[in-house]
Design an enzyme around this catalytic site. Structure first.
Site, PDB file in Angstrom:
ATOM      1  N   ARG A 261       0.789   7.998 -17.728  1.00  0.00           N
ATOM      2  CA  ARG A 261       1.555   6.763 -17.936  1.00  0.00           C
ATOM      3  C   ARG A 261       0.826   5.876 -18.935  1.00  0.00           C
ATOM      4  O   ARG A 261      -0.394   5.704 -18.853  1.00  0.00           O
ATOM      5  CB  ARG A 261       1.746   6.014 -16.616  1.00  0.00           C
ATOM      6  CG  ARG A 261       2.584   6.793 -15.614  1.00  0.00           C
ATOM      7  CD  ARG A 261       2.851   6.023 -14.352  1.00  0.00           C
ATOM      8  NE  ARG A 261       3.538   6.860 -13.386  1.00  0.00           N
ATOM      9  CZ  ARG A 261       3.805   6.503 -12.135  1.00  0.00           C
ATOM     10  NH1 ARG A 261       3.450   5.293 -11.709  1.00  0.00           N
ATOM     11  NH2 ARG A 261       4.433   7.327 -11.315  1.00  0.00           N
ATOM     12  N   ARG A 276      -5.607   1.951 -11.638  1.00  0.00           N
ATOM     13  CA  ARG A 276      -4.499   2.088 -12.586  1.00  0.00           C
ATOM     14  C   ARG A 276      -4.996   2.823 -13.827  1.00  0.00           C
ATOM     15  O   ARG A 276      -5.599   2.238 -14.720  1.00  0.00           O
ATOM     16  CB  ARG A 276      -3.940   0.710 -12.950  1.00  0.00           C
ATOM     17  CG  ARG A 276      -2.595   0.745 -13.659  1.00  0.00           C
ATOM     18  CD  ARG A 276      -2.088  -0.659 -13.923  1.00  0.00           C
ATOM     19  NE  ARG A 276      -1.837  -1.381 -12.695  1.00  0.00           N
ATOM     20  CZ  ARG A 276      -0.711  -1.315 -11.985  1.00  0.00           C
ATOM     21  NH1 ARG A 276       0.267  -0.542 -12.389  1.00  0.00           N
ATOM     22  NH2 ARG A 276      -0.566  -2.017 -10.868  1.00  0.00           N
ATOM     23  N   GLU A 348      -0.583  -0.566  -2.713  1.00  0.00           N
ATOM     24  CA  GLU A 348       0.380   0.539  -2.696  1.00  0.00           C
ATOM     25  C   GLU A 348      -0.314   1.886  -2.894  1.00  0.00           C
ATOM     26  O   GLU A 348      -1.159   2.043  -3.779  1.00  0.00           O
ATOM     27  CB  GLU A 348       1.417   0.340  -3.806  1.00  0.00           C
ATOM     28  CG  GLU A 348       2.444   1.466  -3.876  1.00  0.00           C
ATOM     29  CD  GLU A 348       3.204   1.486  -5.188  1.00  0.00           C
ATOM     30  OE1 GLU A 348       3.723   2.554  -5.537  1.00  0.00           O
ATOM     31  OE2 GLU A 348       3.250   0.439  -5.876  1.00  0.00           O
ATOM     32  N   SER A 351       5.283   5.398  -2.720  1.00  0.00           N
ATOM     33  CA  SER A 351       6.588   4.761  -2.846  1.00  0.00           C
ATOM     34  C   SER A 351       7.633   5.830  -2.610  1.00  0.00           C
ATOM     35  O   SER A 351       7.644   6.857  -3.298  1.00  0.00           O
ATOM     36  CB  SER A 351       6.740   4.143  -4.240  1.00  0.00           C
ATOM     37  OG  SER A 351       7.915   3.374  -4.328  1.00  0.00           O
ATOM     38  N   ARG A 390      -5.653   6.980  -5.706  1.00  0.00           N
ATOM     39  CA  ARG A 390      -5.666   5.790  -4.851  1.00  0.00           C
ATOM     40  C   ARG A 390      -6.106   6.145  -3.434  1.00  0.00           C
ATOM     41  O   ARG A 390      -6.710   5.315  -2.746  1.00  0.00           O
ATOM     42  CB  ARG A 390      -4.287   5.125  -4.860  1.00  0.00           C
ATOM     43  CG  ARG A 390      -3.957   4.521  -6.217  1.00  0.00           C
ATOM     44  CD  ARG A 390      -2.773   3.582  -6.165  1.00  0.00           C
ATOM     45  NE  ARG A 390      -2.540   2.985  -7.480  1.00  0.00           N
ATOM     46  CZ  ARG A 390      -1.812   1.898  -7.693  1.00  0.00           C
ATOM     47  NH1 ARG A 390      -1.242   1.281  -6.669  1.00  0.00           N
ATOM     48  NH2 ARG A 390      -1.651   1.419  -8.906  1.00  0.00           N
TER      49      ARG A 390
END
Length: 426
Positions: A261, A276, A348, A351, A390
């Site tokens: 990403r 991230r 988070e 999801s 994560r």
């Protein structure tokens, strides 16, 4: 993608649902484009019908030896022959303008999705586990990680910002986490393991909703392919352009892949550490189901992700996202947030979303219900089971020891040859 017929039938409800996502009314503009498209279709059909009728009349005129009339009719047919490509081009242009406008609009939220503009409107569904109590000040993962193999400086030196070199004990832990997640989903929850392509075509990324609106969030290769932002893209597109027998559903796929990403909209966020990254590993779940099964499947999929956090004994909570905080393709989303003691907050880690038939319409993915002639669009769901990096962060922070070492969760010890602790380098 939205069904223009449903908008035509109830434009007010469509606009009201978009308003919950902070989008201005669109129905009037869409219906205007639809009227233009339908008028173009009618004009092309009328011209083709007239041409066919004239061809019959020409035959009749010639049979009657009426050459003057035959010549006049033939001249009209020739004119229609020149006109038809223009009408067909107009029809294609009108359809493209309508589809382009529809493709830019997000999915409509389910009725039970709470109102809200951002994450402040999200609702806690439940909370599991007890945050650990340390006899020493809890450290963040970027303070713990370097001693066991998270090499931030070398990653940046090799590849630039938001890249990390993972080595030694940290690399073993990351590999163990991904393998444990994949084993859990395939062994305990019935997902089929898939090793999908990491490079995909435009059609695939359009199908799952990243294109055209979110192109800047992706990496593109010089030959026009896209690096997957998540295995959702590859897994969901397994059924593109297909009509499946209802008996084949549900299909459940899981994959452990690198994800890429650009983080174009994340300037200044999580610039430290491993939260991230431009490249990260994730185990992805995708379900393809019949329309009537999608609600139950959403609960099932979220439970599958929760079972991994339960097994790792990591404290977490389930959040129901509000309408303004959901992703583009989602009808409803549950986020799982893991407790990070070093940050003293939940973050988070998964999801899980149900998309209804929104992606299926973009992919033309359908199934044929028993006893029905016309196929229906499948319903698609996707979720993280889990984000591996994560989860590594969560293990480092929740299992940290006073001496700088990190205890290994019991379920991971078999994957590490029985090792129960990752020792910090001195």
């Amino acid at each position: 993608m939205h069904d223009i017929r449903a908008i035509r039938d109830d434009p007010a409800t469509f606009d009201a649902a978009l308003a919950r996502r902070g989008v201005a009314p669109q129905a009037a503009a869409l219906l205007s484009l639809d009227d233009a498209r339908r008028a173009a279709i009618a004009a092309a059909q009328d011209a083709q019908t007239r041409r066919n009728d004239l061809s019959k009349q020409i035959g009749q005129a010639k049979a009657q030896k009426d050459e003057a009339r035959a010549q006049a009719l033939m001249a009209e047919v020739a004119a229609l022959k020149d006109l038809l490509p223009q009408l067909e081009a107009g029809e294609a242009d009108a359809a493209e303008r309508l589809n382009t406008t529809l493709a830019a609009l997000p999915n409509l939220p389910a009725a039970d999705v709470p109102a809200g503009e951002d994450e402040s409107g999200n609702v806690v569904v439940h909370q599991r586990g007890t945050p650990p109590a340390f006899a020493f000040p809890a450290r963040e993962h970027d303070a713990i990680g370097p001693a066991i193999g998270l090499d931030f400086e070398t990653g940046v030196a090799i590849a630039g910002a938001r890249f990390t070199l993972v080595r030694g004990p940290a690399a073993r832990l990351q590999r163990a986490l991904g393998q444990f997640m994949l084993d859990t989903l395939t062994r305990d929850h019935g997902f089929e393991e898939v090793a999908p392509p990491l490079l995909v075509k435009d059609e695939a990324v359009f199908g799952t909703g990243q294109l055209p609106k979110f192109a800047e969030d992706l990496f593109r290769t010089t030959d026009g392919r896209w690096l997957i932002p998540t295995a959702e893209v590859s897994l969901t597109n397994i059924v593109r352009e297909a009509i499946l027998p209802a008996g084949e559903l549900p299909l459940r796929f899981a994959a452990l892949t690198p994800c890429f990403r650009s983080e174009a909209g994340a300037a200044g966020r999580d610039t430290r550490g491993y939260i991230r990254q431009h490249q990260f590993d994730k185990v992805e779940m995708v379900s393809i189901v019949a329309e009537e099964a999608s609600e139950a499947e959403h609960e099932r999929m979220t439970h599958c992700a929760e079972s991994i956090l339960d097994a790792l004994e990591l404290p977490y909570r389930r959040m129901l996202l509000c309408a303004g905080d959901m992703g583009f393709t989602a009808r409803r989303t549950y986020d799982l947030e893991v407790w990070l003691p070093g940050q003293d907050t939940y973050r988070e880690i998964s999801s899980c979303s149900t998309c209804g038939d929104f992606q299926a319409r973009r992919m033309n993915a359908r199934y044929r219900a028993e006893g029905e002639k016309a196929p229906r669009f499948v319903h698609t769901l996707n979720g993280s089971g889990l984000a591996v990096g994560r989860t590594l962060v969560a293990v480092l922070e929740n299992y940290q020891q006073a001496d700088g070492s990190v205890a290994v969760p019991a379920v991971l010890q078999p994957y590490l040859g029985g090792l129960d602790r990752l020792e910090a380098k001195r």
